[in-house]
Scaffold this motif. Structure first.
Motif, short mmCIF file in Angstrom:
data_model
loop_
_atom_site.label_atom_id
_atom_site.label_comp_id
_atom_site.label_asym_id
_atom_site.label_seq_id
_atom_site.Cartn_x
_atom_site.Cartn_y
_atom_site.Cartn_z
N ILE A 116 0.85 -1.19 0.00
CA ILE A 116 0.00 0.00 0.00
C ILE A 116 0.88 1.23 0.00
O ILE A 116 2.06 1.18 0.35
N ASN A 117 0.31 2.33 -0.41
CA ASN A 117 0.98 3.62 -0.37
C ASN A 117 2.38 3.58 -0.96
O ASN A 117 3.37 3.83 -0.28
N ASP A 330 -21.79 -19.26 3.27
CA ASP A 330 -21.11 -18.02 3.62
C ASP A 330 -20.38 -17.40 2.43
O ASP A 330 -19.98 -16.24 2.48
N ALA A 333 -21.77 -15.22 -2.47
CA ALA A 333 -21.44 -14.12 -3.38
C ALA A 333 -20.20 -14.46 -4.21
O ALA A 333 -20.12 -14.16 -5.40
N PHE A 539 -15.77 -0.48 -10.19
CA PHE A 539 -14.92 -1.44 -9.49
C PHE A 539 -14.81 -2.77 -10.25
O PHE A 539 -13.75 -3.39 -10.29
N TYR A 540 -15.92 -3.18 -10.86
CA TYR A 540 -15.94 -4.50 -11.51
C TYR A 540 -15.39 -4.47 -12.93
O TYR A 540 -15.22 -5.52 -13.54
N GLN A 579 -7.94 -14.16 3.20
CA GLN A 579 -8.04 -12.76 3.56
C GLN A 579 -6.76 -12.04 3.14
O GLN A 579 -5.71 -12.66 2.97
N THR B 20 -2.52 8.92 3.03
CA THR B 20 -2.39 7.47 3.23
C THR B 20 -1.50 7.16 4.42
O THR B 20 -0.47 7.77 4.62
N VAL B 22 0.52 4.30 5.99
CA VAL B 22 1.05 3.10 5.37
C VAL B 22 0.67 1.80 6.05
O VAL B 22 0.01 0.97 5.49
N ALA B 58 -5.21 1.98 2.40
CA ALA B 58 -4.27 2.56 3.35
C ALA B 58 -4.96 3.62 4.20
O ALA B 58 -4.83 3.64 5.43
#
Lengths: 921, 408
Positions: A116-117, A330, A333, A539-540, A579, B20, B22, B58
């Protein structure tokens, strides 16, 4: 003008980087024949390395840049060359998949590195300012511009004046020629890849400052280079650089006007693709096809298990899927998404697997369906089923729109056009009110408020079963389509569009049909996806996900429809059971690597023979009888009943005073000849005399500068190859054009079926029982007369050249062709085969009454079968008469036959010059 | 529907620009449950739908960490009124379908209240109304009778008034706006800006859509400069905002900037063009003011439980989003003892919902403007706090006092 000057200056500084990136792109394309879709990914990879050295390791930027550009980039270039070498002779589809796979690999690496980031690094070149035309320019921008312009000029000079550059230019056209000139083609190609990759790395370092260091951002940024390359016709380096500048200026000007003309605000990122799209539409097809070389890759025939087993497997699969709401409640979807993915994969497979087309905009089709369904139900209040059906049909005209470039170009250019279309749609149209509107949530797409007995379609469980039902219907529908005439035509087109067209099928109509069906089914999937989650949202339907779809459809080599099931499991289900994003990243990396290595997979892929035998035995399929050898066949009688009488109006082929210019060279100069019915007419001459060019003019593959072609007295000069074929003109090729994934019988049948399908959409979609019987009868007769019965069930792509020539002859004999043009048909046959071949030709002409125009170097065969001869030299006719008269002609003796002509077993074929390397040009 | 969309749009427009954090997302992306209650009382079950992964993972993950830090702090201190906080976090990855599934699962599992840290709250808006589950709103929540705001409600109509008032206090009259092309939410706010600013005597002289991954923004800077822009509003990710300001600065164009505090990141403080004269509004009290006791408490907890969130921002100040989530926790801290003094009995959704309407001028220890929810309304808040950059540092405006709309 003063108002615009600052923006032009800004555009030039930005455009210089695009131009520089475009140069590297075109360089590798010119020299390897591979368009590197992953060029931006390579740039991103270089930026990763630079960031690591410069920021993480604290290295001085010149040293970090030197290591990145001088060590890392060449190493990647060498690796790319190895990939390129593996792709030599591979299909355009595999080349595209390999390079888009690279994008997935780099995105995955980026996500592993900074999940991320992602960070960014500051400008490392001087930011001191200079005032130019009322705008402040940094020294960095000046350095980039001067560097890029100098490199462009240097490369232009390199390709024209330096031996290595000249050799590089020749590499794609003829590897052998390069080898003959004393250069190692691999070494030359390696250098080209290294230079191209170094350019990508430089572009990456120059563009990266201030941008997130991830796989997506830089890849998208470098896409601008695609537009530059298109402006340079993917060939011309200075024009490519100029194209980069043009895109830079156009972007700056649009940015300027975006303040007053609001609707153009989303255009700049899509602008390179607007240029690209326009170039692909307006550039003459001949120029775009120049690097689109024929594939020499062996085509594997997909294995289909016995029907009994396939039905059983289908029933088991449906049962298991039906149990999901019970055992996996569960994750309903997730499994619902998987069912929709199956539909999506099948629709894409129809294009990619069945017809050999490429679409990198498939989720855009789905997006259209999703938003259309939403607007029909929520805005217009239509019943859900009506809305669903119409939403599916809405994508049909869009599919037809995409078929326009598909009709003109194929392979890499089609992939570029579809990628461009997807990105234009995303940036320019997705946010409009008539699409997803201005929220991240998108537009509402309600599930059907219908209850059938206890089956509530709006509930999660009820909707899952509705999806399962629709999926089964789509599988059955597409299986019916691909098992019928359309499927056969698509598979044939995937193998050889040229062969299909010259046998009578209009491939424009065929591509329109397949794009429209594929778009409609994808659109259906999009509508269902939106209903599943209650909203149609961007998104899809992200363009980059279309890349993953294409890679999966290509790398999964099992048969229909199981590849779609496996693809859905890989793309949707596996990741859904974990996950976090680690597993998703690993899957992305795996898909990317598989895409890069897809060429190996298609060579060694497929179901093992032992397993095939086991399944055949279990399914009750009898083992195929071994083929009959050529020697056995040659002893068989050649007399067979006449299947189809020659048309009463058929008079044969006449060409009148045709001339063809290639550049400044007259390949054919004022040639006239007649090939009447019931006669074998020979057309001979040394290599480069213009024989194949004359053939191509006759069959419509080349338009003559002047002159006319008459078939049965009708002027067909402006008609397409398929139209001429349907008028009764059949031909073979110097290098046999066959449907390599089909069996001999299927090939021969296609000789007849292709012209029956013709240009009518309905005839291309379905066949009648009587028609199928006629095809079978014609195929039987053609197999019998050519003695190819024994290899009828063998895959043609695996046959030796001699048998391939016989099969190609059989395909034109099976078709409704009154006049046959045979281009060096005995090449590759041994003496016995040639003798028998001559007997067949004589039978066809004398007993079947058909006309034959024969290009041949084997003078024994020519003298034995031809009634009348024409001799070409340097594009002009130098003789016309009987074989006996030819032997007495001094001109023919000196130009072609030489002193040994009368005793030579095979013709002289002096390689005085080279015929056009690509047939059909 | 229009109301929901409008509300949602404005909210997402802000989120498109969130700074963001991190490591926060990494911490929050895996659904976690706190340890079972060790106190004698029945645990209080709280669910959270979080866009903890994907493009905005984030930012949202960092915000989620704010609530998680509060829950851990409370549990470590014995709970609220003898009740432990049993928190379950579900990641929707920004996917409406996943969000809907996550919300349904949390509802079915008997969570009393749901914390909304989801980018796509609209996907499960109807579910929570049908199940009558109270929701504590994050910045992109959808207005409905069951959702309760603890900071200024995005898209409630006061957003543009705060923009105008801040611009006027900064002494500018001509505004310009750049909004991102990638996020669909950016466009809608833009269309309303001109007319809204006119009401306050301000003019929007330049508006343009732009790409967040453009090679540079010099064209936009020159166009804005030529239009006479005095204050520029930039809607995009922090790195792009910094790049815009740097490119404009290169051209000698140094307007004032107005960037929502929720977008602020320490890297902006030193960005050319931004370091002086950047202003913004915040829905809750300002995250950087350690003198405020509750902010100090929050920062201490964040350092203890989520030090990466703080260090990732290269400073000891988590973003404004963390404050909003922490404020949500403080609301529970205030409310639960009021609802039931008998910790052995579980609190029902209806009890909690009714309890929300017992709050009167509650400021959540100074993190919010006074809260008094009114039944039958959408439980929105309209006041804001303001701050600016001065000499490369954050500065509190108005003595840390909130400002409310004229009509409020």
């Amino acid at each position: 003008m003063d108002e615009y000057l600052p923006f032009i200056v800004i555009g030039l500084t930005t455009g210089a980087v695009y131009g520089l990136a475009g140069l590297g792109l075109v360089l590798t394309y010119k020299t390897s024949g591979i368009f590197n879709f992953g060029f931006g990914a390579v740039a991103a990879l270089a930026a990763f390395v630079f960031y690591y050295l410069y920021v993480d390791e604290g290295m001085a930027w010149p040293l970090a840049a030197l290591i990145t550009v001088g060590v890392f980039a060449p190493a990647v270039g060498i690796a790319m060359e190895l990939m390129g070498r593996a792709l030599t002779g591979a299909s355009e589809k595999l080349k595209v998949v390999a390079t888009v796979g690279l994008i997935l690999v780099v995105i995955a690496i980026g996500q592993f590195w900074h999940e991320i980031n992602p960070p960014s690094f500051p400008h490392f070149l001087s930011q001191d300012l200079v005032r130019v035309a009322d705008v402040n320019i940094t020294y960095e921008q000046i350095i980039i511009f001067v560097f890029s312009a100098s490199v462009s000029a240097a490369l232009w000079w390199f390709f024209r004046s330096v031996r290595l550059g000249i050799v590089m230019r020749g590499l794609v056209d003829s590897r052998d020629l390069v080898a003959m000139s004393g250069d190692d083609p691999s070494r030359v190609r390696r250098w080209a890849w290294i230079i191209g990759t170094v350019f990508a790395a430089i572009a990456g370092l120059l563009l990266a400052p201030g941008h997130p260091i991830d796989g997506v951002s830089l890849t998208l940024l470098v896409f601008a280079a695609f537009g530059a390359a298109a402006i340079g016709s993917f060939d011309n380096l200075p024009l490519t650089f100029a194209g980069g500048l043009l895109i830079g200026i156009a972007t700056a000007l649009v940015d300027k006007e975006a303040g007053t003309i609001t609707w153009i605000g989303g255009i700049p990122p899509a602008l390179p693709f607007v240029f690209l799209f326009v170039v692909l539409i307006i550039t003459p097809r001949r120029r775009l096809a120049r690097r689109n070389l024929p594939s020499f890759e062996r085509v594997l025939r997909p294995y289909h298990a016995p029907l009994r087993l396939r039905l059983l497997a289908g029933a088991i699969a449906i049962t298991l899927l039906a149990l999901v709401p019970v055992v996996q409640v569960d994750r309903l979807a997730l499994w619902s998404t998987a069912l929709i993915s199956i539909i999506l994969f099948l629709s894409l497979g129809l294009l990619v697997r069945n017809s050999g087309q490429i679409s990198l905009c498939h989720l855009t089709f789905a997006a259209v369906g999703g938003v259309a369904f939403s607007h029909f139900t929520t805005d217009s209040g239509w019943p859900w089923l009506v809305a669903l059906v119409v939403a599916s049909l809405v994508a049909v005209p869009i599919g037809a729109l995409i078929a326009i470039p598909a009709v003109r170009v194929s392979g890499v250019f089609l992939a570029l056009a579809t990628l461009g279309f997807a990105i234009i749609m995303q940036y320019v149209f997705y946010g409009r009110d008539y699409m997803f509107g201005s929220t991240a949530l998108g537009v509402a797409a309600p599930r059907p408020a219908v209850s059938l007995g206890g089956w509530d379609l709006s509930s999660d469980q009820g909707f899952y079963y509705l999806l399962l039902l629709i999926t089964v219907l789509v599988v059955l529908g597409l299986t019916a389509i691909t098992s019928g005439r359309l499927g056969r035509l698509l598979q044939a087109m995937g193998d050889s569009q040229l062969a299909l067209e010259t046998k009578g099928t209009n491939s424009i109509v065929l591509k329109l049909i397949v794009f429209c069906i594929s778009a409609a089914v994808a659109s259906l999937a999009g509508a269902l996806m939106s209903m599943l989650f209650h909203y149609a949202t961007v998104f899809y339907f992200q363009p980059f996900d279309s890349i993953t779809l294409v890679v999966l459809v290509t790398i999964i080599t099992i048969g229909d429809p199981w590849y779609a099931v496996l693809g859905a499991l890989g793309r949707v289900v596996i990741g859904g059971y974990f996950q976090g994003s680690t597993v998703s990243n690993f899957l992305l990396l795996f898909f990317g690597i598989s895409g890069v290595a897809a060429v190996y997979g298609t060579r060694i892929g497929g179901m093992p023979k032992s397993l095939q035998r086991f399944l055949d035995r279990v399914g009750g399929r009898r083992p195929a009888q071994p083929g009959v050898g050529a020697s056995e066949r040659s002893d068989r009688p050649v007399s067979v009943p006449l299947v189809r009488p020659v048309s009463a109006t058929a008079t044969g082929l006449e060409i009148r005073n045709i001339s063809v210019l290639f550049g400044g060279i007259k390949a054919v100069n004022g040639v006239s000849l007649d090939a009447p019915m019931g006669r074998i007419t020979g057309l001979i001459g040394p290599n480069g005399a213009g024989k194949t060019t004359t053939f191509n003019v006759c069959s419509g593959l080349i338009k003559p500068g002047v002159g006319s072609v008459l078939l049965d007295g009708v002027d067909v000069t402006r008609e397409s190859p398929s139209r001429r074929a349907r008028r009764g003109l059949g031909r073979t090729f110097q290098r046999p054009e066959l449907f390599d994934s089909l069996t001999t019988r299927q090939n021969v049948s296609m000789g007849c079926e292709a012209s029956m399908a013709g240009a009518s959409p309905s005839a291309q979609l379905v066949s009648s029982r009587a028609g199928r019987r006629d095809i079978a009868d014609a195929a039987d007769a053609a197999l019998a007369i050519t003695g190819t019965n024994g290899i009828a069930d063998l895959q043609v792509g695996l046959l030796p050249i001699g048998q391939r020539r016989l099969v190609e002859l059989a395909t034109v004999l099976a078709g409704p062709f009154d006049l046959l043009m045979l281009d060096e048909p005995s090449s590759g046959l041994d003496g016995n085969e040639t003798q028998r071949f001559g007997e067949v030709l004589t039978t066809v002409a004398t007993q079947w009454g058909r006309g034959i125009l024969l290009v041949e170097h084997d003078m024994t065969l020519v003298r034995g079968v031809c009634d009348h001869l024409y001799v070409l030299d340097f594009g002009s006719l130098i003789f016309e008469g009987s074989p006996e008269e030819m032997l007495l002609s001094d001109e023919v003796q000196s130009a072609y036959l030489g002193s040994t002509a009368t005793t030579s077993e095979h013709g002289p074929g002096s390689p005085r010059s080279i015929e056009p390397a690509v047939q059909g040009e | 529907m229009t109301n929901i969309r409008g509300k949602f749009c404005a909210a997402v427009a802000i989120l498109a620009m969130v700074p963001t954090l991190v490591m926060g997302a990494a911490a929050a992306s895996t659904p976690r449950s706190s340890p079972r209650a060790t106190a004698a009382g029945a645990p209080f079950k709280v669910g959270m739908v979080c866009t903890c992964s994907g493009t905005f993972g984030a930012a949202f993950g960092g915000g989620a960490a704010g609530f998680q830090a509060w829950a851990k702090t409370i549990d470590a201190s014995g709970g609220v009124g003898g009740r432990q906080i049993e928190l379950t976090v579900k990641d929707d990855a920004g996917n409406p379908g996943q969000a809907s599934t996550a919300a349904k699962s949390l509802i079915d599992d008997g969570n009393v209240v749901i914390i909304d840290m989801s980018l796509v709250s609209g996907a499960w808006n109807q579910l929570i109304q049908d199940a009558k589950v109270p929701v504590i709103a994050g910045p992109t929540a959808v207005q409905n009778p069951y959702t309760f705001w603890v900071g200024q409600t995005t898209g409630a109509g006061s957003g543009n008034e705060s923009l105008a008032k801040i611009a006027k206090s900064a002494g500018v009259k001509k505004l310009g706006q750049l909004y991102c092309a990638e996020s669909p939410s950016c466009t809608e706010g833009a269309s309303q800006l001109k007319s809204d600013m006119q009401k306050f005597g301000l003019s929007v002289v330049y508006q343009a859509e732009f790409a967040s991954n453009a090679a540079n923004y010099t064209s936009q800077c020159i166009a804005a400069q030529n239009a006479g822009v005095q204050m520029l509003l930039v809607g995009s990710q922090p790195s792009t905002i910094s790049k815009v300001a740097a490119d404009c600065s290169t051209q000698g164009f140094k307007p004032k900037y107005q960037i929502g505090v929720i977008q602020w990141s320490p890297a902006m403080l030193s960005a050319p063009g931004l370091e002086d004269g950047t202003y913004g509004a915040a829905g809750n009290y300002l995250f950087f003011d350690k003198k405020q006791p509750e902010i100090a408490r929050m920062q201490k907890a964040m350092k203890k439980y989520y030090p990466d969130v703080i260090s990732a921002d290269n400073a000891d100040t988590p973003s404004e989003l963390v404050v909003t989530m922490w404020a949500g926790g403080v609301l529970l801290e205030k409310l639960l003892p009021q609802i039931s003094s008998d910790a052995s009995k579980p609190i029902t959704r209806q009890q909690f919902y009714d309890g929300m309407y017992t709050l009167k001028n509650e400021t959540l220890n100074g993190l919010s403007s006074p809260i008094t929810y009114v039944k039958g309304s959408n439980n929105t808040l309209s006041c804001w706090f303001t701050a600016h950059f001065k000499g490369g540092k954050y500065a509190v405006d108005n003595g840390g006092k909130y400002t409310c709309p004229t009509a409020a």
